[in-house]
Design an enzyme around this catalytic site. Structure first.
Site, PDB file in Angstrom:
ATOM      1  N   THR A 198      13.516  18.922  27.277  1.00 26.50           N
ATOM      2  CA  THR A 198      14.292  19.967  26.613  1.00 26.50           C
ATOM      3  C   THR A 198      13.508  20.499  25.425  1.00 26.50           C
ATOM      4  O   THR A 198      12.941  19.724  24.652  1.00 26.50           O
ATOM      5  CB  THR A 198      15.657  19.436  26.136  1.00 26.50           C
ATOM      6  OG1 THR A 198      16.416  19.014  27.266  1.00 26.50           O
ATOM      7  CG2 THR A 198      16.433  20.518  25.412  1.00 26.50           C
ATOM      8  N   PHE A 245      13.494  22.375  21.897  1.00 20.94           N
ATOM      9  CA  PHE A 245      14.340  22.653  20.736  1.00 20.94           C
ATOM     10  C   PHE A 245      13.569  23.546  19.763  1.00 20.94           C
ATOM     11  O   PHE A 245      12.346  23.427  19.630  1.00 20.94           O
ATOM     12  CB  PHE A 245      14.737  21.362  20.014  1.00 20.94           C
ATOM     13  CG  PHE A 245      15.601  20.432  20.823  1.00 20.94           C
ATOM     14  CD1 PHE A 245      16.977  20.415  20.656  1.00 20.94           C
ATOM     15  CD2 PHE A 245      15.042  19.564  21.749  1.00 20.94           C
ATOM     16  CE1 PHE A 245      17.776  19.554  21.392  1.00 20.94           C
ATOM     17  CE2 PHE A 245      15.829  18.702  22.484  1.00 20.94           C
ATOM     18  CZ  PHE A 245      17.196  18.701  22.307  1.00 20.94           C
TER      19      PHE A 245
END
Length: 422
Positions: free
Chosen positions: A284, A286
């Site tokens: 992921t 960020f």
């Protein structure tokens, strides 16, 4: 009328004509220099020097500044100068000007940095905040919008926001929030996502009839859960760690959660299966948000994120925009169209009150710094073809490097063996 010369009075006093007659002191120079008549600037400076020496002599023979002032007044001099030093020679305790740092200190390093994130302790966003700013004070928020407002209202210094996943794609709601607010992207981190199946102590896999977690976490573990023979119902929850907290708080022995191993430690749960994500390359991305942009540099790899739109039909506009980057050898890492949603949009020059009307928005990331002349020329060309253009941020890539053994380190905290092929 005779000409009157004026002398500058101390701060807070008005200007008085030189012919003004003082109450006492005759023609001598008064300590406030009000009503003083001087023939030249040299004479005025000499008078000031003499006055300063007399004041210093009076103060040195007294332990109280008020006593010294009374003695000077008795000798015919009116002392209304503010002393610049105390009786012991130290600086006087005058109020200092209020600075931005006094309102919200934001050190360069993460030792005292307050970083807002969506979720509860144990969430992956909290780990991303710690990876970007080691030793920071992570501030949990119940919604992504609250994390934005925490930074805007000086409650937090930074906000961490997931924007895309290697399996689930972009998180469009968070891109919408970037347009609704005036925060700037100042960095990014890529965090390996390592999912675990959590339940209360003593619960077996056969007892589970429901699995709750964030929708993306459920989708990222769907095939592994099927191979494990778990036909339990899947239910969406706000976040992964919040699902674990909910089970622990309510004592649900028929429900399991998909979350991190840290969430299991925080909420007293057991790890039934470790590493249940379908793909080992589950990462992921960020981004870190701040009130002010950082100064772009050229001495390290930078990434720049922009969003633009046009109000004319046809595809020629998109071709022209992409050509502006291609002709300058600027590498694009992301381009994605987003259907227009009526919203309060803020561009780089607007105040945030105007509403743009168009069909699609285009998000583009490219590997170059805003300080690069090629980028500046490309954006100037792009602006000619678009009706809306905003630079979301120019920031260093991968603020903290991701090591190959990151996921192994995470899984070492849990004793159960991995249930997937990762």
């Amino acid at each position: 009328m005779a000409a009157m010369s004026l002398v500058k009075a101390p701060i807070g006093q008005g200007l008085r004509p030189a012919s003004h007659n003082p109450r006492r002191g005759g023609g001598v120079v008064r300590s406030s220099l009000q009503g003083a008549v001087v023939a030249s600037r040299a004479e005025w400076l000499t008078s000031c020097a003499v006055l300063s020496s007399k004041v210093a002599a009076l103060v040195s023979h007294s332990t109280n500044g008020h006593v010294a002032a009374a003695a000077a007044a008795a000798n015919g001099a009116l002392l209304d100068l503010v002393p610049v030093s105390s009786t012991n020679g130290g600086a006087r305790n005058l109020p200092a000007p209020l600075r931005i740092a006094d309102l919200c200190p934001a050190p360069m390093h993460g030792s005292e940095l307050r970083v807002a994130y969506q979720g509860v302790p144990g969430a992956y966003s909290e780990k991303a905040a710690g990876k970007a700013y080691q030793g920071c004070d992570a501030v949990p928020c119940d919604q992504f919008d609250v994390a934005f407002q925490a930074v805007e209202n000086w409650i937090a210094d930074r906000a961490v926001l997931p924007v895309e996943n290697s399996l689930g794609g972009s998180i469009h709601r968070n891109y919408d929030l970037l347009l609704r607010h005036r925060l700037h992207i100042v960095g990014e981190v890529q965090l390996p996502v390592h999912h675990c199946l959590l339940a209360l102590p003593g619960v077996r896999k056969e007892d589970i009839t429901r699995i709750i977690s964030h929708p993306q976490a459920l989708a990222q573990c769907e095939h592994t859960l099927t191979r494990m023979g778990l036909n339990a119902a899947r239910e969406a929850f706000d976040d992964t760690a919040g699902a674990a907290e909910y089970i622990a708080a309510n004592g649900l022995r028929d429900t399991a959660a998909i979350a991190s191993s840290r969430a299991a430690e925080l909420y007293g749960m057991e790890v039934l299966a470790d590493g249940i994500q379908d793909d080992c390359g589950n990462v992921t991305r960020f981004v870190m948000l701040a009130r002010e942009p950082i100064v772009p540099r050229m001495d390290r790899p930078f990434k720049t994120s922009i969003v633009f739109a046009h109000d004319k039909e046809g595809t020629s506009m998109l071709f022209k925009v992409l050509s502006a980057f291609a002709f300058r050898d600027i590498s694009l890492t992301k381009i994605e169209s987003r259907p227009y949603r009526p919203a309060r949009l803020v561009d780089d020059a607007g105040s945030g009150t105007a509403t743009k009307t168009f069909d699609y928005m285009f998000y583009v990331d490219f590997q170059a710094s805003l300080a690069d002349p090629r980028v500046q020329n490309a954006l100037a060309e792009v602006q000619e073809f678009t009706s809306f253009l905003r630079v979301l941020g120019s920031y260093p890539m991968d603020m903290t490097p991701m090591t190959a053994g990151s996921s192994t380190i995470i899984s070492s905290n849990s004793s159960p063996a991995p249930s997937s092929s990762c």
